[in-house]
Motif scaffolding. Sequence first.
Motif, PDB file in Angstrom:
ATOM      1  N   SER A 127       6.669 -37.897  -6.056  1.00 47.53           N
ATOM      2  CA  SER A 127       6.865 -39.141  -7.048  1.00 47.53           C
ATOM      3  C   SER A 127       8.361 -38.921  -7.085  1.00 47.53           C
ATOM      4  O   SER A 127       8.999 -38.011  -6.953  1.00 47.53           O
ATOM      5  CB  SER A 127       6.147 -38.701  -8.123  1.00 47.53           C
ATOM      6  N   LEU A 128       8.941 -40.262  -7.537  1.00 44.12           N
ATOM      7  CA  LEU A 128      10.235 -40.097  -7.613  1.00 44.12           C
ATOM      8  C   LEU A 128      10.833 -39.059  -9.017  1.00 44.12           C
ATOM      9  O   LEU A 128      11.732 -39.072  -8.729  1.00 44.12           O
ATOM     10  CB  LEU A 128      10.801 -41.627  -8.236  1.00 44.12           C
ATOM     11  N   GLU A 129      10.146 -39.007 -10.016  1.00 46.29           N
ATOM     12  CA  GLU A 129      10.348 -38.222 -11.142  1.00 46.29           C
ATOM     13  C   GLU A 129      10.769 -36.677 -10.594  1.00 46.29           C
ATOM     14  O   GLU A 129      11.671 -36.112 -10.838  1.00 46.29           O
ATOM     15  CB  GLU A 129       9.440 -38.215 -12.157  1.00 46.29           C
ATOM     16  N   LEU A 130       9.622 -36.378  -9.716  1.00 51.67           N
ATOM     17  CA  LEU A 130       9.793 -34.899  -9.401  1.00 51.67           C
ATOM     18  C   LEU A 130      11.080 -34.896  -8.359  1.00 51.67           C
ATOM     19  O   LEU A 130      11.720 -33.852  -8.249  1.00 51.67           O
ATOM     20  CB  LEU A 130       8.491 -34.612  -8.392  1.00 51.67           C
ATOM     21  N   ILE A 131      11.392 -35.743  -7.455  1.00 56.17           N
ATOM     22  CA  ILE A 131      12.350 -35.836  -6.518  1.00 56.17           C
ATOM     23  C   ILE A 131      13.765 -35.640  -7.294  1.00 56.17           C
ATOM     24  O   ILE A 131      14.481 -34.875  -6.823  1.00 56.17           O
ATOM     25  CB  ILE A 131      12.304 -37.051  -5.510  1.00 56.17           C
ATOM     26  N   GLU A 132      13.914 -36.437  -8.239  1.00 55.36           N
ATOM     27  CA  GLU A 132      15.029 -36.663  -8.768  1.00 55.36           C
ATOM     28  C   GLU A 132      15.271 -35.500  -9.597  1.00 55.36           C
ATOM     29  O   GLU A 132      16.525 -34.665  -9.519  1.00 55.36           O
ATOM     30  CB  GLU A 132      15.005 -37.835  -9.993  1.00 55.36           C
ATOM     31  N   ALA A 133      14.415 -34.789 -10.233  1.00 54.87           N
ATOM     32  CA  ALA A 133      14.521 -33.396 -11.143  1.00 54.87           C
ATOM     33  C   ALA A 133      15.025 -32.278  -9.938  1.00 54.87           C
ATOM     34  O   ALA A 133      15.916 -31.584 -10.210  1.00 54.87           O
ATOM     35  CB  ALA A 133      13.482 -33.010 -11.753  1.00 54.87           C
ATOM     36  N   ALA A 134      14.257 -32.316  -8.765  1.00 55.49           N
ATOM     37  CA  ALA A 134      14.596 -31.238  -7.820  1.00 55.49           C
ATOM     38  C   ALA A 134      15.945 -31.326  -7.204  1.00 55.49           C
ATOM     39  O   ALA A 134      16.546 -30.390  -7.148  1.00 55.49           O
ATOM     40  CB  ALA A 134      13.250 -31.289  -6.661  1.00 55.49           C
ATOM     41  N   LEU A 135      16.111 -32.613  -6.892  1.00 54.61           N
ATOM     42  CA  LEU A 135      17.522 -32.757  -6.150  1.00 54.61           C
ATOM     43  C   LEU A 135      18.574 -32.672  -7.166  1.00 54.61           C
ATOM     44  O   LEU A 135      19.529 -32.255  -6.927  1.00 54.61           O
ATOM     45  CB  LEU A 135      17.722 -34.312  -5.698  1.00 54.61           C
ATOM     46  N   ASP A 136      18.506 -32.956  -8.556  1.00 54.84           N
ATOM     47  CA  ASP A 136      19.706 -32.747  -9.640  1.00 54.84           C
ATOM     48  C   ASP A 136      19.876 -30.967  -9.538  1.00 54.84           C
ATOM     49  O   ASP A 136      20.845 -30.642  -9.628  1.00 54.84           O
ATOM     50  CB  ASP A 136      19.161 -33.180 -11.033  1.00 54.84           C
ATOM     51  N   ARG A 137      18.744 -30.367  -9.630  1.00 63.74           N
ATOM     52  CA  ARG A 137      18.794 -28.789  -9.709  1.00 63.74           C
ATOM     53  C   ARG A 137      19.396 -28.372  -8.320  1.00 63.74           C
ATOM     54  O   ARG A 137      20.234 -27.451  -8.350  1.00 63.74           O
ATOM     55  CB  ARG A 137      17.241 -28.287  -9.721  1.00 63.74           C
ATOM     56  N   MET A 179       2.804 -32.878   8.366  1.00 67.02           N
ATOM     57  CA  MET A 179       2.695 -32.295   7.216  1.00 67.02           C
ATOM     58  C   MET A 179       2.157 -33.125   6.221  1.00 67.02           C
ATOM     59  O   MET A 179       2.611 -34.176   5.557  1.00 67.02           O
ATOM     60  CB  MET A 179       4.336 -32.300   6.754  1.00 67.02           C
ATOM     61  N   SER A 180       0.788 -32.841   5.934  1.00 67.64           N
ATOM     62  CA  SER A 180      -0.004 -33.715   5.072  1.00 67.64           C
ATOM     63  C   SER A 180      -0.130 -33.314   3.614  1.00 67.64           C
ATOM     64  O   SER A 180      -0.778 -33.881   2.823  1.00 67.64           O
ATOM     65  CB  SER A 180      -1.203 -33.969   5.805  1.00 67.64           C
ATOM     66  N   ALA A 181       0.467 -32.209   3.554  1.00 68.31           N
ATOM     67  CA  ALA A 181       0.343 -31.543   2.071  1.00 68.31           C
ATOM     68  C   ALA A 181       1.088 -32.498   1.028  1.00 68.31           C
ATOM     69  O   ALA A 181       2.140 -32.870   1.442  1.00 68.31           O
ATOM     70  CB  ALA A 181       0.905 -30.145   1.971  1.00 68.31           C
ATOM     71  N   GLU A 182       0.151 -32.699   0.085  1.00 66.89           N
ATOM     72  CA  GLU A 182       0.866 -33.873  -1.047  1.00 66.89           C
ATOM     73  C   GLU A 182       1.911 -32.917  -2.091  1.00 66.89           C
ATOM     74  O   GLU A 182       1.361 -31.635  -2.312  1.00 66.89           O
ATOM     75  CB  GLU A 182      -0.183 -33.996  -2.005  1.00 66.89           C
ATOM     76  N   LEU A 183       2.734 -33.605  -2.168  1.00 71.98           N
ATOM     77  CA  LEU A 183       4.224 -32.933  -3.084  1.00 71.98           C
ATOM     78  C   LEU A 183       3.889 -33.399  -4.480  1.00 71.98           C
ATOM     79  O   LEU A 183       4.390 -34.288  -4.777  1.00 71.98           O
ATOM     80  CB  LEU A 183       5.340 -33.283  -2.550  1.00 71.98           C
ATOM     81  N   ASP A 184       2.790 -32.659  -4.971  1.00 66.34           N
ATOM     82  CA  ASP A 184       2.622 -33.087  -6.622  1.00 66.34           C
ATOM     83  C   ASP A 184       3.170 -32.139  -7.471  1.00 66.34           C
ATOM     84  O   ASP A 184       2.622 -32.379  -8.745  1.00 66.34           O
ATOM     85  CB  ASP A 184       1.171 -33.255  -6.484  1.00 66.34           C
ATOM     86  N   THR A 185       3.866 -31.031  -7.386  1.00 62.19           N
ATOM     87  CA  THR A 185       4.589 -30.188  -8.088  1.00 62.19           C
ATOM     88  C   THR A 185       5.996 -29.990  -7.912  1.00 62.19           C
ATOM     89  O   THR A 185       6.332 -30.091  -6.767  1.00 62.19           O
ATOM     90  CB  THR A 185       3.687 -28.798  -8.173  1.00 62.19           C
ATOM     91  N   PRO A 186       6.678 -29.543  -8.998  1.00 63.55           N
ATOM     92  CA  PRO A 186       8.065 -29.460  -8.696  1.00 63.55           C
ATOM     93  C   PRO A 186       8.288 -28.260  -7.710  1.00 63.55           C
ATOM     94  O   PRO A 186       9.212 -28.509  -7.137  1.00 63.55           O
ATOM     95  CB  PRO A 186       8.367 -29.013 -10.243  1.00 63.55           C
ATOM     96  N   VAL A 187       7.517 -27.300  -7.699  1.00 61.59           N
ATOM     97  CA  VAL A 187       7.890 -26.218  -6.866  1.00 61.59           C
ATOM     98  C   VAL A 187       7.685 -26.716  -5.416  1.00 61.59           C
ATOM     99  O   VAL A 187       8.418 -26.407  -4.373  1.00 61.59           O
ATOM    100  CB  VAL A 187       6.702 -25.046  -6.949  1.00 61.59           C
ATOM    101  N   ALA A 188       6.718 -27.469  -5.126  1.00 61.64           N
ATOM    102  CA  ALA A 188       6.349 -28.196  -3.681  1.00 61.64           C
ATOM    103  C   ALA A 188       7.434 -28.659  -3.322  1.00 61.64           C
ATOM    104  O   ALA A 188       7.817 -28.777  -2.188  1.00 61.64           O
ATOM    105  CB  ALA A 188       4.924 -28.709  -3.760  1.00 61.64           C
ATOM    106  N   VAL A 189       8.091 -29.773  -3.932  1.00 58.19           N
ATOM    107  CA  VAL A 189       8.828 -30.587  -3.952  1.00 58.19           C
ATOM    108  C   VAL A 189      10.333 -30.078  -3.611  1.00 58.19           C
ATOM    109  O   VAL A 189      11.116 -30.266  -2.664  1.00 58.19           O
ATOM    110  CB  VAL A 189       9.268 -31.720  -5.279  1.00 58.19           C
ATOM    111  N   ARG A 190      10.543 -28.930  -4.407  1.00 59.18           N
ATOM    112  CA  ARG A 190      11.777 -28.178  -4.207  1.00 59.18           C
ATOM    113  C   ARG A 190      11.619 -27.294  -2.787  1.00 59.18           C
ATOM    114  O   ARG A 190      12.456 -27.334  -2.158  1.00 59.18           O
ATOM    115  CB  ARG A 190      11.803 -27.165  -5.488  1.00 59.18           C
ATOM    116  N   ARG A 191      10.658 -26.838  -2.532  1.00 56.46           N
ATOM    117  CA  ARG A 191      10.384 -25.998  -1.226  1.00 56.46           C
ATOM    118  C   ARG A 191      10.540 -26.969  -0.110  1.00 56.46           C
ATOM    119  O   ARG A 191      11.183 -26.535   0.674  1.00 56.46           O
ATOM    120  CB  ARG A 191       9.034 -25.386  -1.345  1.00 56.46           C
ATOM    121  N   THR A 192       9.796 -28.188  -0.295  1.00 60.12           N
ATOM    122  CA  THR A 192      10.006 -29.096   0.833  1.00 60.12           C
ATOM    123  C   THR A 192      11.637 -29.425   1.035  1.00 60.12           C
ATOM    124  O   THR A 192      12.148 -29.600   2.155  1.00 60.12           O
ATOM    125  CB  THR A 192       9.278 -30.402   0.549  1.00 60.12           C
TER     126      THR A 192
END
Length: 155
Positions: A39-49, A1-14
């Motif tokens: 990134s940690l910011e995207l992760i925290e937002a996705a996990l909070d949601r 899985m080499s796709a970079e997770l650089d958007t909130p949608v990609a982080v949430r989907r993963t």
Amino acid sequence: MSAELDTPVAVRRTAMDLLARREHGRVELTRKLRQRGASLELIEAALDRLTEEGLLCESRYLESFVSYRARSGYGPLRIREELGQRGLQRADIELALRECGINWQEKLEEAWRRKFSGQLPLDARERARQGRFLTYRGYPLEMIGRLLSGRGMDD
């Protein structure tokens, strides 16, 4: 899985893909998403949601993990240690172990019977060998001693 997770949608989907496979704790999910380049910011937002939506739940993860490891023949001491290594709070771990409803004496006897065919040790060397195995599996020494002396069995 080499796709970079650089958007909130990609982080949430993963994150949702990982949660669809099995329950995860927040720390474990964060680690996995970081390894995939989020990134940690995207992760925290996705996990909070996900937590708000009830899709990520620490207590459900604890219950699932304790149940799975107990079915695999591991005792409360080993499970407690593994959960601590996964970054969960000690108080939450203790609560999950207390409320799991597992009869640890039965699980100990089951693991012992599976490994040693229900044969009580005949000498000190065999007693030590069986004791080491059960200790490694995470059962308290008091319970092991009672079992190996024949006092902990119902038959």
